[in-house]
Design a protein around this motif. Structure first.
Motif, PDB file in Angstrom:
ATOM      1  N   SER A 201      36.660  42.035  45.642  1.00 18.66           N
ATOM      2  CA  SER A 201      36.467  42.565  46.987  1.00 18.66           C
ATOM      3  C   SER A 201      34.990  42.893  47.232  1.00 18.66           C
ATOM      4  CB  SER A 201      37.339  43.812  47.187  1.00 18.66           C
ATOM      5  OG  SER A 201      37.322  44.243  48.515  1.00 18.66           O
ATOM      6  N   ALA A 202      34.715  43.586  48.331  1.00 22.94           N
ATOM      7  CA  ALA A 202      33.339  43.885  48.717  1.00 22.94           C
ATOM      8  C   ALA A 202      32.751  45.011  47.873  1.00 22.94           C
ATOM      9  CB  ALA A 202      33.292  44.274  50.202  1.00 22.94           C
ATOM     10  N   VAL A 203      31.432  45.035  47.799  1.00 25.74           N
ATOM     11  CA  VAL A 203      30.734  46.113  47.103  1.00 25.74           C
ATOM     12  C   VAL A 203      31.084  47.444  47.769  1.00 25.74           C
ATOM     13  CG1 VAL A 203      28.465  47.078  46.566  1.00 25.74           C
ATOM     14  CG2 VAL A 203      28.844  44.612  46.389  1.00 25.74           C
ATOM     15  N   GLY A 204      31.344  48.441  46.965  1.00 21.91           N
ATOM     16  CA  GLY A 204      31.748  49.752  47.480  1.00 21.91           C
ATOM     17  C   GLY A 204      33.245  49.957  47.423  1.00 21.91           C
ATOM     18  N   ASN A 205      33.990  48.862  47.353  1.00 21.77           N
ATOM     19  CA  ASN A 205      35.441  48.953  47.162  1.00 21.77           C
ATOM     20  C   ASN A 205      35.704  49.105  45.677  1.00 21.77           C
ATOM     21  OD1 ASN A 205      35.821  48.662  49.884  1.00 21.77           O
ATOM     22  ND2 ASN A 205      36.360  46.489  49.778  1.00 21.77           N
ATOM     23  N   ARG A 206      36.296  50.228  45.312  1.00 26.64           N
ATOM     24  CA  ARG A 206      36.452  50.532  43.890  1.00 26.64           C
ATOM     25  C   ARG A 206      37.876  50.970  43.564  1.00 26.64           C
ATOM     26  NH1 ARG A 206      32.582  54.198  40.815  1.00 26.64           N
ATOM     27  NH2 ARG A 206      33.617  52.968  39.199  1.00 26.64           N
ATOM     28  N   GLY A 207      38.197  50.944  42.286  1.00 20.76           N
ATOM     29  CA  GLY A 207      39.468  51.467  41.804  1.00 20.76           C
ATOM     30  C   GLY A 207      40.510  50.398  41.559  1.00 20.76           C
ATOM     31  N   PHE A 208      41.629  50.837  40.982  1.00 22.22           N
ATOM     32  CA  PHE A 208      42.723  49.938  40.619  1.00 22.22           C
ATOM     33  C   PHE A 208      43.860  50.052  41.625  1.00 22.22           C
ATOM     34  CE2 PHE A 208      43.888  54.024  38.826  1.00 22.22           C
ATOM     35  CZ  PHE A 208      45.251  54.095  39.087  1.00 22.22           C
ATOM     36  N   HIS A 209      44.679  49.028  41.673  1.00 20.30           N
ATOM     37  CA  HIS A 209      45.928  49.139  42.422  1.00 20.30           C
ATOM     38  C   HIS A 209      46.982  48.238  41.800  1.00 20.30           C
ATOM     39  CE1 HIS A 209      43.958  45.748  44.577  1.00 20.30           C
ATOM     40  NE2 HIS A 209      45.193  45.336  44.861  1.00 20.30           N
ATOM     41  N   VAL A 210      48.232  48.601  42.033  1.00 16.68           N
ATOM     42  CA  VAL A 210      49.382  47.880  41.487  1.00 16.68           C
ATOM     43  C   VAL A 210      50.129  47.242  42.653  1.00 16.68           C
ATOM     44  CG1 VAL A 210      51.478  48.047  40.103  1.00 16.68           C
ATOM     45  CG2 VAL A 210      49.546  49.577  39.619  1.00 16.68           C
ATOM     46  N   ILE A 211      50.365  45.933  42.552  1.00 13.20           N
ATOM     47  CA  ILE A 211      51.035  45.204  43.622  1.00 13.20           C
ATOM     48  C   ILE A 211      52.527  45.106  43.312  1.00 13.20           C
ATOM     49  CG2 ILE A 211      51.117  43.072  44.954  1.00 13.20           C
ATOM     50  CD1 ILE A 211      48.225  42.570  44.113  1.00 13.20           C
ATOM     51  N   LEU A 212      53.341  45.516  44.275  1.00  8.78           N
ATOM     52  CA  LEU A 212      54.795  45.530  44.135  1.00  8.78           C
ATOM     53  C   LEU A 212      55.409  44.443  45.005  1.00  8.78           C
ATOM     54  CD1 LEU A 212      55.277  49.380  44.693  1.00  8.78           C
ATOM     55  CD2 LEU A 212      54.688  48.205  42.555  1.00  8.78           C
ATOM     56  N   PRO A 213      56.569  43.915  44.621  1.00  2.00           N
ATOM     57  CA  PRO A 213      57.223  42.902  45.453  1.00  2.00           C
ATOM     58  C   PRO A 213      57.853  43.507  46.697  1.00  2.00           C
ATOM     59  CG  PRO A 213      58.593  43.425  43.559  1.00  2.00           C
ATOM     60  CD  PRO A 213      57.303  44.163  43.361  1.00  2.00           C
ATOM     61  N   ALA A 214      57.666  42.818  47.818  1.00  2.00           N
ATOM     62  CA  ALA A 214      58.369  43.195  49.046  1.00  2.00           C
ATOM     63  C   ALA A 214      59.786  42.646  48.980  1.00  2.00           C
ATOM     64  CB  ALA A 214      57.634  42.626  50.259  1.00  2.00           C
ATOM     65  N   ARG A 215      60.620  43.102  49.879  1.00  2.00           N
ATOM     66  CA  ARG A 215      61.981  42.570  49.947  1.00  2.00           C
ATOM     67  C   ARG A 215      61.929  41.210  50.644  1.00  2.00           C
ATOM     68  NH1 ARG A 215      66.647  44.994  48.853  1.00  2.00           N
ATOM     69  NH2 ARG A 215      65.581  47.025  48.771  1.00  2.00           N
ATOM     70  N   VAL A 216      62.182  40.163  49.878  1.00  4.69           N
ATOM     71  CA  VAL A 216      62.087  38.791  50.378  1.00  4.69           C
ATOM     72  C   VAL A 216      63.380  38.055  50.086  1.00  4.69           C
ATOM     73  CG1 VAL A 216      60.897  36.570  50.094  1.00  4.69           C
ATOM     74  CG2 VAL A 216      59.578  38.693  50.080  1.00  4.69           C
TER      75      VAL A 216
END
Length: 315
Positions: A201-216
């Motif tokens: 991502s862009a500079v200044g965007n920091r940290g972790f995240h966890v991606i979860l499945p949507a209901r599909v």
């Protein structure tokens, strides 16, 4: 049990008879315990069976074999519990999916071929992102990062008793494609699947995240059964990852929760088992890039992932 009070000394003849009775009783207990053998430990610390010594007539008459069975069963259970105490994930299977592949850069035509992800058709895979190259240091690719963290995670999970399946180990020219990664995870019949990534991502965007499945529910995709368990897995990983690494949830995705729900990822759409993607940080931000490039920090990241998986599995 030892006595904590004194008794008057017995007469010589009474003492001799008492000693004879005690010896016979002790011989009986020893023979019965050895004959059961279930509380003996082998080299691995698990319960084993030993060949019993021949029992004497006095021992058999003194203590019936059934008298020691409850004690042996209790000892065996205690030994088993002790042996498994350091392996909380024994009997569990975890699939670890290292995002991308170092060879993808040399096979752009193949990875651009589209595959069915249920809701649409999408490229087989991508090259992934990388840190910025500097005068002092070459760019560090996401594919190299994910493979390193996945190896560390595999070793931690294995030490805790889990069976670990990697979707690939850079042992193939490119890929696997996103639909094949999901298939490998499904066929292993695991308790959890974790796909390891880093963001770009862009500079200044920091940290972790966890991606979860949507209901599909579309075409070959039906995530209805895994949405709940995957969220529980993701929440546990987000919590433990932050603790282990000392980093914060993403400041640009997930509104500070460290969780993001998506319906456009084939690896999640086609999964039939609990699965999450973990974006460990932003490789395009200098501060995050410095962390991701550190072997010591990558070990912390693997620790956080392992702790989160163990928490989810109730280890």
């Amino acid at each position: 049990m030892p006595n904590d009070h004194r008794k008057t000394a017995p007469r010589p003849l009474a003492l001799a008879l008492a000693l004879a009775g005690c010896c016979a009783a002790l011989a009986g207990c020893g023979a019965s315990r050895a004959a059961d053998g279930s509380d003996a430990l082998d080299a691995s610390g698990k319960s084993g069976t030993q060949s019993p010594p021949p029992a004497t007539a006095s021992a058999s008459a003194s203590t019936p074999a059934s008298a020691s069975a409850p004690a042996s069963a209790t000892a065996s259970a205690a030994a088993t519990a002790s042996a498994s105490a350091g392996r909380p994930l024994a009997g569990r299977t975890v699939v670890v999916d290292p995002g991308h592949n170092p060879g993808n850069f040399r096979h752009t035509r193949e990875i651009n071929e589209k595959v069915d992800i249920g809701t649409a058709r999408k490229e087989c895979d991508t090259t992934g992102t990388s840190t910025n190259a500097t005068a002092a240091r070459a760019a560090y690719t996401e594919a190299a990062f994910t493979l390193d963290v996945s190896h560390r995670l595999r070793d931690l999970l294995t030490a805790r008793g889990a069976k670990v399946v990697l979707t690939h180990d850079a042992d193939r020219p490119f890929g696997p494609c996103i639909d094949e990664r999901a298939r490998i995870g499904n066929e292993a019949r695991p308790d959890a699947v974790v796909s390891v990534h880093a963001d770009g991502s862009a500079v200044g965007n920091r940290g972790f995240h966890v991606i979860l499945p949507a209901r599909v529910h579309s075409g070959a995709a039906d995530t209805g059964a895994i949405v709940g368990p995957s969220r529980a897995l993701g929440e546990d990983i987000a919590d433990r990852f932050g603790r282990a690494t000392g980093t914060k949830p993403s400041n640009y995705i997930g509104s500070g929760t460290g969780l993001d729900v998506r319906s456009d990822l084939g690896g999640l759409n086609l999964s039939t088992v609990p699965k999450v993607f973990v974006e460990c940080g932003n490789m395009r931000d200098p501060e995050d890039a410095a962390l991701l490039s550190s072997a010591a920090w990558r070990q912390k990241a693997a620790q956080g992932l392992a702790d989160g998986i163990e928490s989810y599995l109730g280890g």
